[in-house]
Design a protein around this motif. Structure first.
Motif, PDB file in Angstrom:
ATOM      1  N   VAL A 182       0.991  -1.206  -0.134  1.00  0.00           N
ATOM      2  CA  VAL A 182      -0.186   0.025  -0.091  1.00  0.00           C
ATOM      3  C   VAL A 182       0.780   1.292  -0.021  1.00  0.00           C
ATOM      4  O   VAL A 182       1.961   1.275   0.521  1.00  0.00           O
ATOM      5  N   GLN A 183       0.336   2.374  -0.601  1.00  0.00           N
ATOM      6  CA  GLN A 183       1.151   3.570  -0.650  1.00  0.00           C
ATOM      7  C   GLN A 183       1.078   4.031   0.955  1.00  0.00           C
ATOM      8  O   GLN A 183       0.131   4.123   1.334  1.00  0.00           O
ATOM      9  N   ARG A 184       2.264   4.936   1.109  1.00  0.00           N
ATOM     10  CA  ARG A 184       2.430   4.949   2.420  1.00  0.00           C
ATOM     11  C   ARG A 184       1.229   5.905   3.129  1.00  0.00           C
ATOM     12  O   ARG A 184       0.872   5.732   4.097  1.00  0.00           O
ATOM     13  N   ARG A 185       1.028   6.952   2.261  1.00  0.00           N
ATOM     14  CA  ARG A 185      -0.170   7.788   2.869  1.00  0.00           C
ATOM     15  C   ARG A 185      -1.302   7.287   2.963  1.00  0.00           C
ATOM     16  O   ARG A 185      -2.495   7.738   3.591  1.00  0.00           O
ATOM     17  N   ASP A 186      -1.945   5.961   2.033  1.00  0.00           N
ATOM     18  CA  ASP A 186      -2.991   5.307   2.273  1.00  0.00           C
ATOM     19  C   ASP A 186      -3.103   4.207   3.351  1.00  0.00           C
ATOM     20  O   ASP A 186      -3.776   3.520   3.754  1.00  0.00           O
ATOM     21  N   GLU A 187      -1.892   3.939   3.867  1.00  0.00           N
ATOM     22  CA  GLU A 187      -1.652   2.734   4.821  1.00  0.00           C
ATOM     23  C   GLU A 187      -2.242   3.161   6.267  1.00  0.00           C
ATOM     24  O   GLU A 187      -2.424   4.203   6.739  1.00  0.00           O
ATOM     25  N   MET A 188      -3.205   1.935   6.746  1.00  0.00           N
ATOM     26  CA  MET A 188      -3.593   1.929   7.980  1.00  0.00           C
ATOM     27  C   MET A 188      -2.960   1.023   8.823  1.00  0.00           C
ATOM     28  O   MET A 188      -2.846  -0.177   8.558  1.00  0.00           O
ATOM     29  N   PRO A 189      -2.624   1.440  10.025  1.00  0.00           N
ATOM     30  CA  PRO A 189      -1.867   0.567  10.805  1.00  0.00           C
ATOM     31  C   PRO A 189      -2.483  -0.811  11.214  1.00  0.00           C
ATOM     32  O   PRO A 189      -1.673  -1.765  11.206  1.00  0.00           O
ATOM     33  N   GLU A 190      -3.953  -0.855  11.411  1.00  0.00           N
ATOM     34  CA  GLU A 190      -4.181  -2.149  11.749  1.00  0.00           C
ATOM     35  C   GLU A 190      -5.255  -2.861  10.734  1.00  0.00           C
ATOM     36  O   GLU A 190      -5.833  -3.733  11.355  1.00  0.00           O
ATOM     37  N   GLU A 191      -5.472  -2.070   9.582  1.00  0.00           N
ATOM     38  CA  GLU A 191      -6.373  -2.557   8.706  1.00  0.00           C
ATOM     39  C   GLU A 191      -5.831  -2.459   7.434  1.00  0.00           C
ATOM     40  O   GLU A 191      -5.066  -1.757   6.954  1.00  0.00           O
ATOM     41  N   ALA A 192      -6.486  -3.181   6.282  1.00  0.00           N
ATOM     42  CA  ALA A 192      -6.256  -3.179   5.133  1.00  0.00           C
ATOM     43  C   ALA A 192      -7.071  -2.003   4.324  1.00  0.00           C
ATOM     44  O   ALA A 192      -8.102  -1.726   4.682  1.00  0.00           O
ATOM     45  N   THR A 193      -6.364  -1.520   3.481  1.00  0.00           N
ATOM     46  CA  THR A 193      -6.979  -0.290   2.637  1.00  0.00           C
ATOM     47  C   THR A 193      -7.755  -1.222   1.415  1.00  0.00           C
ATOM     48  O   THR A 193      -7.124  -1.990   0.728  1.00  0.00           O
ATOM     49  N   ILE A 194      -8.958  -0.437   1.227  1.00  0.00           N
ATOM     50  CA  ILE A 194      -9.593  -1.027   0.052  1.00  0.00           C
ATOM     51  C   ILE A 194      -9.770   0.080  -0.927  1.00  0.00           C
ATOM     52  O   ILE A 194     -10.016   1.184  -0.927  1.00  0.00           O
ATOM     53  N   GLU A 195      -9.491  -0.336  -2.242  1.00  0.00           N
ATOM     54  CA  GLU A 195      -9.628   0.951  -3.427  1.00  0.00           C
ATOM     55  C   GLU A 195     -10.577   0.280  -4.338  1.00  0.00           C
ATOM     56  O   GLU A 195     -10.404  -0.989  -4.925  1.00  0.00           O
ATOM     57  N   VAL A 196     -11.540   0.878  -4.759  1.00  0.00           N
ATOM     58  CA  VAL A 196     -12.362   0.403  -5.560  1.00  0.00           C
ATOM     59  C   VAL A 196     -12.400   1.457  -6.853  1.00  0.00           C
ATOM     60  O   VAL A 196     -12.592   2.855  -6.577  1.00  0.00           O
ATOM     61  N   ASN A 197     -12.316   0.886  -8.072  1.00  0.00           N
ATOM     62  CA  ASN A 197     -12.277   1.801  -9.197  1.00  0.00           C
ATOM     63  C   ASN A 197     -13.397   1.262 -10.042  1.00  0.00           C
ATOM     64  O   ASN A 197     -13.527   0.136 -10.398  1.00  0.00           O
ATOM     65  N   VAL A 198     -14.235   1.968 -10.487  1.00  0.00           N
ATOM     66  CA  VAL A 198     -15.425   1.843 -11.621  1.00  0.00           C
ATOM     67  C   VAL A 198     -15.085   2.537 -12.981  1.00  0.00           C
ATOM     68  O   VAL A 198     -15.043   3.735 -12.638  1.00  0.00           O
ATOM     69  N   ARG A 199     -15.065   1.876 -13.812  1.00  0.00           N
ATOM     70  CA  ARG A 199     -14.613   2.449 -15.117  1.00  0.00           C
ATOM     71  C   ARG A 199     -16.093   2.232 -15.954  1.00  0.00           C
ATOM     72  O   ARG A 199     -16.757   1.319 -16.114  1.00  0.00           O
ATOM     73  N   PRO A 200     -16.378   3.427 -16.524  1.00  0.00           N
ATOM     74  CA  PRO A 200     -17.764   3.427 -17.142  1.00  0.00           C
ATOM     75  C   PRO A 200     -17.453   2.773 -18.661  1.00  0.00           C
ATOM     76  O   PRO A 200     -16.363   2.501 -19.174  1.00  0.00           O
ATOM     77  N   ALA A 201     -18.581   2.316 -19.272  1.00  0.00           N
ATOM     78  CA  ALA A 201     -18.413   1.658 -20.397  1.00  0.00           C
ATOM     79  C   ALA A 201     -17.776   2.641 -21.761  1.00  0.00           C
ATOM     80  O   ALA A 201     -17.123   2.305 -22.526  1.00  0.00           O
ATOM     81  N   VAL A 202     -18.193   3.819 -21.633  1.00  0.00           N
ATOM     82  CA  VAL A 202     -17.880   4.685 -22.409  1.00  0.00           C
ATOM     83  C   VAL A 202     -17.192   5.863 -21.660  1.00  0.00           C
ATOM     84  O   VAL A 202     -17.992   6.290 -20.783  1.00  0.00           O
ATOM     85  N   GLY A 203     -16.223   6.725 -22.219  1.00  0.00           N
ATOM     86  CA  GLY A 203     -15.805   7.790 -21.697  1.00  0.00           C
ATOM     87  C   GLY A 203     -15.066   7.402 -20.464  1.00  0.00           C
ATOM     88  O   GLY A 203     -14.749   6.215 -19.994  1.00  0.00           O
ATOM     89  N   GLN A 261     -14.973  -2.848 -14.560  1.00  0.00           N
ATOM     90  CA  GLN A 261     -15.109  -2.506 -15.760  1.00  0.00           C
ATOM     91  C   GLN A 261     -16.398  -2.496 -16.401  1.00  0.00           C
ATOM     92  O   GLN A 261     -16.707  -3.683 -16.728  1.00  0.00           O
ATOM     93  N   ILE A 262     -17.178  -1.533 -16.555  1.00  0.00           N
ATOM     94  CA  ILE A 262     -18.601  -1.736 -17.127  1.00  0.00           C
ATOM     95  C   ILE A 262     -18.143  -2.024 -18.694  1.00  0.00           C
ATOM     96  O   ILE A 262     -17.458  -1.313 -19.518  1.00  0.00           O
ATOM     97  N   ARG A 263     -18.630  -3.203 -19.092  1.00  0.00           N
ATOM     98  CA  ARG A 263     -18.566  -3.568 -20.600  1.00  0.00           C
ATOM     99  C   ARG A 263     -19.662  -3.210 -21.351  1.00  0.00           C
ATOM    100  O   ARG A 263     -19.454  -2.548 -22.648  1.00  0.00           O
TER     101      ARG A 263
END
Lengths: 242, 250
Positions: free
Chosen positions: B36-57, B93-95
């Motif tokens: 995990v990147q240093r600034r997102d790091e949490m001492p006792e927990e996992a960091t979760i990153e969600v990326n939603v990519r639209p079908a167009v654009g 990724q929305i297809r």
């Protein structure tokens, strides 16, 4: 498998009659990967897979073959040297994870004066000395009680082939794993293999062609989920091509 | 109709799944636990990153909104404390979307939310990240027309026929029947909401005292399509069978 596979989803509570029934009542129940104990006496799955139990060892675990390798103490792995620090080599076990430390002095016969020189990207067959979620894993190439290498150390020449984690477990399990392709090939040609629990197979067979043939044969058995007969066919075809 | 799931289409990701239901098609990938990147790091927990990519654009505030909803829901099912100071990266990724999607005159981010949640869950299951429970989700739409009952997990065509809508609701339940997410849009009273909630719970969770471990595999096709948890079990069953092929192969 003759027994019906019981499939579990994360969060499923394991009923007491599915847990192993040991002959020796005093032995404590051992929970392997994918199971967690919620006090006081609930046992729940945390990974989707097949529930496997062993009555003799009084152990239960979840068998799965997907995802990333998570280091655990005592595993034999093939690590890649990233950089060399003052006291340690920084080694990567799987990509994009924190580097593990392999002390310069944890090789057989290494002293302060005669340290091994390993350039970046060289491969080392090592054992995980300690691994936990709290600290970065630590590696070693010697048995701490005897000081002998027991086959561990830098791997020179050869090639690395990625294999699935389940295949690596099968190769290390011996007869139970049901992999006969290497034995079949070894009847006609000589080669060295090293299996890392982190899903890596190192092969050295003298020439590039032979090395590739052995590595690809194992990968084919892995991808196809081949049984005895299928593996024999692969062996025949590979030996014909050499 | 039960959703379709294709297992591990991406070989580089730690876990991936393609999900198709009612002509919504989404590709999900999970990488983790990774550094995990240093600034997102949490001492006792996992960091979760969600990326939603639209079908167009490129992504817009709508996608950011969906990401926040998914993030808080998935956070409550991933065992974040067992993998501290790591990152679990979920990319969706929305297809493709049904053509009617934009013409329904309702909040479109709610229509796709259950599908995104299912895709993320499937990808998480195949990446073997430790989870506390599973999550299933469903959309309930209540039309304006008198006498028309609420629509449960409707397809875009059914929505088109029944519009306009009084309100639409998305519910998500964990495997132990706890509500994890509720997003509602429109005008509705408590009775209506309660009815919708009960309907959703029936579809999402299997009935109390139902099939147990091991015996749950012999469900007939009818009930398997009606219940999302059973559908999930079928998907996992096919995954396990694929992995254990070598045991039965000759």
């Amino acid at each position: 498998m003759s027994l019906p596979i019981s499939i579990v989803l994360p969060g499923d509570k394991i009923p007491p009659d599915s847990l192993p029934k040991p002959q020796n009542k005093k032995k404590a129940l051992t929970l392997g990967p994918g199971l967690r104990h919620i006090p006081p006496e609930t046992i729940a799955a945390s990974i989707a897979g097949a529930l496997v139990t062993d009555n003799k060892k009084n152990a239960a675990w979840i068998e799965y073959n997907s995802g990333r390798y998570l280091p655990s103490t005592g595993d034999l792995i093939i690590a890649t040297v990233h950089t060399s620090g003052g006291e340690n080599f920084n080694c990567s076990i799987t990509p994009n994870t924190p580097l593990a430390a392999l002390p310069h002095l944890s090789f057989e016969g290494a002293t302060r004066k005669t340290r091994p020189v390993l350039p970046p990207n060289s491969l080392v067959y090592t054992r995980i000395l300690s691994a936990s979620s709290a600290v970065a894993p630590e590696l070693t190439c010697v048995d701490p009680s005897t000081g002998k290498s027991e086959g561990l150390g830098p791997l020179k020449g050869g090639m690395v082939f990625p294999i699935s984690l389940g295949m690596a477990r099968r190769l290390l399990a011996g007869r139970k794993g049901g992999v006969s392709v290497l034995e079949g090939l070894s009847e006609k040609m000589g080669f060295e293999v090293v299996v890392g629990r982190n899903g890596m197979l190192w092969v050295e067979a003298g020439s590039v062609k032979r090395t590739l043939a052995v590595g690809r044969a194992v990968q084919e058995v892995d991808e196809g989920g081949l049984g005895e007969k299928g593996q024999k066919k692969v062996v025949e075809r590979v030996l014909k091509g050499i | 109709m039960a959703p379709e799931a294709l297992l591990s289409p991406l070989h580089r990701a730690d876990g991936s799944a393609t999900y198709t239901h009612n002509r919504y098609s989404i590709l999900g990938a999970v990488n983790g636990p990774i550094e995990v990147q240093r600034r997102d790091e949490m001492p006792e927990e996992a960091t979760i990153e969600v990326n939603v990519r639209p079908a167009v654009g490129v992504g817009s505030p709508k996608e950011r909104h969906l990401e926040t909803l998914l993030h808080s829901t998935l956070r409550s099912i991933i065992l974040v404390r067992s993998i501290p100071r790591t990152l679990v990266q979920i990319t969706l990724q929305i297809r493709s979307l049904p053509e009617e999607d934009a013409m329904l005159g309702v909040n479109t981010s709610l229509l796709i939310l259950p599908h995104l949640l299912h895709t993320a869950l499937l990808a998480l299951l195949f990446s073997s990240v430790p989870l506390r429970a599973i999550v299933t989700s469903v959309l309930v739409a209540i039309p304006f027309t008198k006498g028309a009952g609420p629509l449960l997990a409707p397809s875009a065509k059914e929505l088109m026929r029944a519009k306009p809508f009084k309100s639409i609701h998305v519910f998500a339940f964990s495997g132990d029947r706890k509500m994890l997410l509720n997003e509602s849009d429109g005008v509705f009273g408590f009775e209506e909401w309660d009815e919708a909630c009960e309907m959703a719970e029936e579809v999402c969770c299997k009935e109390e005292g139902g099939v147990g471990l091991g015996e749950g595999m012999e469900v007939d096709g009818q009930s398997a399509t009606e219940n999302l948890e059973q559908w999930l079990r079928e998907v996992v069953k096919s995954k396990v069978e694929r992995e254990q092929r070598w045991r039965v192969a000759t």
